[in-house]
Design an enzyme around this catalytic site. Structure first.
Site, short mmCIF file in Angstrom:
data_model
loop_
_atom_site.label_atom_id
_atom_site.label_comp_id
_atom_site.label_asym_id
_atom_site.label_seq_id
_atom_site.Cartn_x
_atom_site.Cartn_y
_atom_site.Cartn_z
CB CYS A 102 -15.24 -21.83 0.60
SG CYS A 102 -13.87 -21.08 -0.30
CG HIS A 129 -13.88 -23.91 3.74
ND1 HIS A 129 -13.35 -24.67 2.72
CD2 HIS A 129 -13.42 -22.64 3.54
CE1 HIS A 129 -12.63 -23.89 1.93
NE2 HIS A 129 -12.65 -22.66 2.42
CG ASN A 172 -9.27 -22.80 0.80
OD1 ASN A 172 -10.21 -23.32 0.21
ND2 ASN A 172 -9.38 -21.66 1.45
O1 UT7 Z 1 -11.61 -20.24 1.42
C1 UT7 Z 1 -12.23 -19.01 1.48
C2 UT7 Z 1 -12.04 -18.39 2.80
N1 UT7 Z 1 -10.67 -17.98 2.94
C3 UT7 Z 1 -10.15 -17.85 4.13
O2 UT7 Z 1 -10.81 -18.11 5.11
C4 UT7 Z 1 -8.75 -17.30 4.24
C5 UT7 Z 1 -8.64 -16.44 5.45
N2 UT7 Z 1 -7.36 -15.74 5.59
C6 UT7 Z 1 -6.20 -16.38 5.81
O3 UT7 Z 1 -6.14 -17.59 5.82
C7 UT7 Z 1 -4.99 -15.53 6.16
O4 UT7 Z 1 -5.36 -14.18 6.17
C8 UT7 Z 1 -3.77 -15.73 5.19
C9 UT7 Z 1 -3.18 -17.11 5.43
C10 UT7 Z 1 -4.23 -15.56 3.75
C11 UT7 Z 1 -2.69 -14.69 5.48
O5 UT7 Z 1 -2.27 -14.82 6.82
P1 UT7 Z 1 -2.25 -13.54 7.77
O6 UT7 Z 1 -1.75 -14.00 9.05
O7 UT7 Z 1 -3.61 -12.91 7.75
O8 UT7 Z 1 -1.20 -12.62 7.07
P2 UT7 Z 1 -1.22 -11.05 6.89
O9 UT7 Z 1 -1.85 -10.71 5.60
O10 UT7 Z 1 -1.78 -10.42 8.14
O11 UT7 Z 1 0.31 -10.70 6.82
C12 UT7 Z 1 1.16 -10.87 7.97
C13 UT7 Z 1 2.60 -10.63 7.55
C14 UT7 Z 1 2.81 -9.34 6.77
O12 UT7 Z 1 4.11 -8.87 7.09
P3 UT7 Z 1 4.32 -7.71 8.20
O13 UT7 Z 1 3.52 -6.53 7.69
O14 UT7 Z 1 3.78 -8.27 9.48
O15 UT7 Z 1 5.79 -7.51 8.19
C15 UT7 Z 1 2.79 -9.78 5.33
O16 UT7 Z 1 3.55 -8.94 4.49
O17 UT7 Z 1 3.01 -11.69 6.67
C16 UT7 Z 1 3.44 -11.14 5.41
N3 UT7 Z 1 2.98 -12.03 4.37
C17 UT7 Z 1 3.70 -13.08 3.93
N4 UT7 Z 1 4.90 -13.54 4.27
C18 UT7 Z 1 5.35 -14.64 3.66
C19 UT7 Z 1 1.80 -12.02 3.71
N5 UT7 Z 1 1.73 -13.04 2.84
C20 UT7 Z 1 2.89 -13.70 2.96
C21 UT7 Z 1 3.42 -14.85 2.34
N6 UT7 Z 1 4.64 -15.28 2.73
N7 UT7 Z 1 2.73 -15.54 1.40
#
Ligand code: UT7
Length: 330
Positions: free
Chosen positions: A108, A252, A283
């Site tokens: 990216c 980005h 993205n």
């Molecule tokens: O372009 C290259 C660079 N990329 C980036 O910069 C991306 C950076 N990362 C992100 O944007 C975020 O980490 C994501 C948007 C991908 C994920 O968001 P997050 O807030 O980090 O989610 P998480 O993985 O910490 O998960 C939080 C909760 C979990 O549930 P519990 O354990 O709190 O009950 C996950 O199971 O959200 C749950 N979860 C989802 N729920 C609904 C994880 N993915 C999903 C989903 N839909 N798609």
């Protein structure tokens, strides 16, 4: 940057179309990433076709014709063939002959890497004008059931023409990478592993899965909101400006919460226009910065000639930032 053009794929994919397969919701995706919809390319909207369409608009915005372009530098991570470079095919598609052309793979951060390279070519007198393209068809690499990736990544292309100007329009780049964090975003298997799996599956009557992009979202998020402040400050210092001098901030489009965190930590004034193209475009990796610049200019939130801080970051973990003057749009 003399002119900018973009190509946004025809098909708009709202969150509603994705949520069932990943047990998610429109609200979760909007709240956690800022994405409301994205565009996924159809079969005819190839890396080459999207690039050429964006490039034609960028050239039209400048009045520069293809004869005056001495190099094409194309950033992508989703070209599905190892060779030849997409840049060479795009150059020919645009009617160029015997033009230097090469691809850059920097995830990216790719567009900002390509921009820095193009600016150096022009400054060194190696090229009069350079066509810089950021393009992705990440939908080709998505596992539709992957909760961490399926809703984020998207497709599109953006191009700028970099050429000589009366005053400096692309500041010194602040860039770097960290290969020790490869696992944070990567293709999960290479061709040889894949073929071995296919052979094993054929022998056993089992199944094999094609390679997909995988991301440890939390690891990338943490790195982005802690490490990238320094990259931004370095880019500002090297250009001899402060956040107070900015008219626009174009990070980005990875996650709107990363953008919010950077604004907070850098104390970006309210008067600065901040790119939020992720809401409609998702993205798009190497394409996200030119697409986001175009959205700011088209909406009138920023103007040609405005001073903007660009910041690309992602797989590698690679980043690149520079202060620029915004181009005209085609
Ligand atoms: O372009 C290259 C660079 N990329 C980036 O910069 C991306 C950076 N990362 C992100 O944007 C975020 O980490 C994501 C948007 C991908 C994920 O968001 P997050 O807030 O980090 O989610 P998480 O993985 O910490 O998960 C939080 C909760 C979990 O549930 P519990 O354990 O709190 O009950 C996950 O199971 O959200 C749950 N979860 C989802 N729920 C609904 C994880 N993915 C999903 C989903 N839909 N798609």
């Amino acid at each position: 940057m003399l002119g900018l053009g973009v190509y946004r794929p025809r098909r708009v994919v709202p969150n509603a179309e994705i949520v069932d397969r990943i047990e998610s919701s429109d609200e979760w995706i909007r709240t956690r990433s800022g994405i409301g919809a994205r565009r996924w390319a159809e079969p005819d909207e190839t890396i080459v076709e999207m690039s050429a369409a964006a490039a034609r608009k960028a050239l039209a915005a400048t009045g520069i014709d293809t004869e005056q372009v001495d190099a094409v530098v194309l950033a992508t991570s989703s070209q599905m063939v190892l060779g030849p470079a997409a840049a060479a095919v795009v150059a020919t598609e645009l009617g160029m002959h015997d033009t230097a052309a090469f691809d850059i793979s920097a995830g990216c951060a790719g567009f900002c890497y390509a921009l820095a390279s193009a600016a150096s070519l022009v400054r060194a007198g190696e090229a009069r004008n350079v066509l810089v393209i950021g393009v992705e068809r990440l939908s080709d690499l998505l596992d539709p059931t992957d909760r961490g990736c399926a809703f984020i990544f998207a497709d599109g292309a953006g191009a700028v023409v970099v050429g000589r100007a009366e005053s400096e329009g692309i500041g010194p780049v602040a860039w770097g990478s960290d290969g020790s964090q490869t696992a944070a975003i990567k293709q999960d298997k290479d061709f040889q592993q894949y073929f071995a799996e296919v052979a094993a599956a054929e022998a056993s009557g089992g199944t094999s899965e094609r390679p997909y992009i995988r991301m440890n979202g939390q690891a990338v998020f943490r790195w982005a909101v802690t490490f990238l402040e320094k990259a931004c400050r370095d880019a500002l210092d090297r250009a001899g400006v402060t956040v107070e001098d900015l008219d626009a901030f174009v990070p980005h489009q990875a996650n709107s919460r990363i953008t919010d965190a950077l604004i907070r930590v850098l104390e970006v004034p309210d008067t600065v226009a901040v790119a939020r193209d992720i809401a409609e475009a998702g993205n798009t990796s190497a394409a996200s910065i030119p697409l986001a610049m175009e959205e700011l200019l088209r909406s009138g939130a920023a103007q040609q000639g405005d001073t903007a801080l660009l910041l690309g970051f992602g797989a590698g973990l690679a980043y690149a930032g520079q202060v620029v003057r915004l181009p005209s749009i085609g």
